[in-house]
Design an enzyme around this catalytic site. Structure first.
Site, PDB file in Angstrom:
ATOM      1  N   CYS A   1      -7.307   2.984  -1.658  1.00 56.11           N
ATOM      2  CA  CYS A   1      -6.004   3.228  -1.052  1.00 56.11           C
ATOM      3  C   CYS A   1      -5.926   2.504   0.303  1.00 56.11           C
ATOM      4  O   CYS A   1      -6.050   1.284   0.343  1.00 56.11           O
ATOM      5  CB  CYS A   1      -5.764   4.735  -0.941  1.00 56.11           C
ATOM      6  SG  CYS A   1      -4.105   5.239  -0.486  1.00 56.11           S
TER       7      CYS A   1
ATOM      8  N   ASP B   1       1.332   2.684 -11.017  1.00 54.23           N
ATOM      9  CA  ASP B   1       1.209   3.127  -9.627  1.00 54.23           C
ATOM     10  C   ASP B   1       2.583   3.091  -8.954  1.00 54.23           C
ATOM     11  O   ASP B   1       3.179   2.027  -8.793  1.00 54.23           O
ATOM     12  CB  ASP B   1       0.235   2.209  -8.886  1.00 54.23           C
ATOM     13  CG  ASP B   1      -0.184   2.736  -7.525  1.00 54.23           C
ATOM     14  OD1 ASP B   1       0.633   3.415  -6.869  1.00 54.23           O
ATOM     15  OD2 ASP B   1      -1.330   2.462  -7.116  1.00 54.23           O
TER      16      ASP B   1
ATOM     17  N   HIS C   1      -1.700   5.641  -9.221  1.00 52.83           N
ATOM     18  CA  HIS C   1      -2.450   5.583  -7.969  1.00 52.83           C
ATOM     19  C   HIS C   1      -3.541   6.657  -7.968  1.00 52.83           C
ATOM     20  O   HIS C   1      -3.334   7.781  -8.400  1.00 52.83           O
ATOM     21  CB  HIS C   1      -1.491   5.825  -6.800  1.00 52.83           C
ATOM     22  CG  HIS C   1      -2.035   5.398  -5.473  1.00 52.83           C
ATOM     23  ND1 HIS C   1      -2.089   4.080  -5.099  1.00 52.83           N
ATOM     24  CD2 HIS C   1      -2.546   6.112  -4.443  1.00 52.83           C
ATOM     25  CE1 HIS C   1      -2.602   4.000  -3.875  1.00 52.83           C
ATOM     26  NE2 HIS C   1      -2.896   5.220  -3.466  1.00 52.83           N
TER      27      HIS C   1
END
Length: 231
Positions: free
Chosen positions: A120, A168, A199
């Site tokens: 991330c 995502d 994600h």
């Protein structure tokens, strides 16, 4: 057994979670946190890499706001994580990572070659760190915002692998396609997209976790790291 080390910088100090391989020495790996801090998931990744034979350091990047941030993925923890992210000074964070990379490379257990694996926020930072210092490999899991730093790819000389989930909601396929187009002439870059996952697909603590995609991405990552750091 894992331990903590302290890294001093000009405006203070921060700690890092250090996991050693069974042999007691090996190549180095930085594990770069999500916006949720050096939590159970990040420590688990560090331990898993250590079991693969790496000396692993997961530095605390939010220390200027609060030392030792550890958050979950929902509710108030998620809100707090977003607050830290919005206040995070990325330039100082990159500087901290350069210091962490130096500390890792010079650690008595490290054989010298080092890589980075980020998730991330950490995925973007692994990309940027690869351009800012002499990493020997970099792995970026669902790194949001890399498209804003494409020009930095000119400085990346090591092998770099980017993992993205097809669904995502934070990183649309149009962004991944832009990255593919930007990096297609660079043989050291590779992008992998995992169908039907979103994600955070690598994190067992998230509802988006997908074991099949996580295992496939991990296998690809370990293969690259073994080739670039151990050979």
């Amino acid at each position: 057994m894992p331990e903590r080390i302290t890294i001093n910088v000009s405006d203070g100090f921060f700690d890092g979670y250090l996991a050693l391989p069974p042999s007691g020495q090996g190549p180095g790996m930085l594990v770069i946190q999500e916006i949720f801090g050096v939590n159970d998931h990040i420590r688990a990744v560090a331990d898993k890499l250590a079991a693969e034979g790496y000396v692993v350091l997961a530095p605390d990047l939010f220390w200027r706001m609060k030392h030792d941030v550890e958050l979950g993925y929902e509710g108030k923890d998620r809100d707090q994580a977003m607050d830290y992210y919005q206040r995070f000074d990325e330039a100082k964070g990159l500087s901290d990572l350069r210091h962490a990379a130096e500390a890792l490379r010079n650690h008595k257990a490290c054989t010298g070659r080092i890589g980075a694996m980020g998730f991330c926020l950490g995925g973007k930072l692994a990309f940027r760190l690869a351009g800012a210092t002499n990493l020997n490999a970099a792995i970026c899991y669902y790194g949001g915002g890399i498209e804003n730093h494409i020009s930095e790819s000119e400085k990346i000389k090591c092998k770099i692998l980017l993992h993205f989930g097809e669904t995502d909601s934070h990183i649309p396929m149009s962004t991944v396609d832009k990255l593919r187009e930007s990096f297609e002439a660079k043989p050291n870059f590779a992008i992998e997209v995992y169908p039907g996952v979103g994600h955070g697909f690598n994190c067992e603590a998230r509802s988006s976790y997908d074991s099949k995609a996580a295992d496939l991405a991990w296998g690809r990552s370990i293969e690259l790291l073994a080739r670039e750091l151990k050979s």
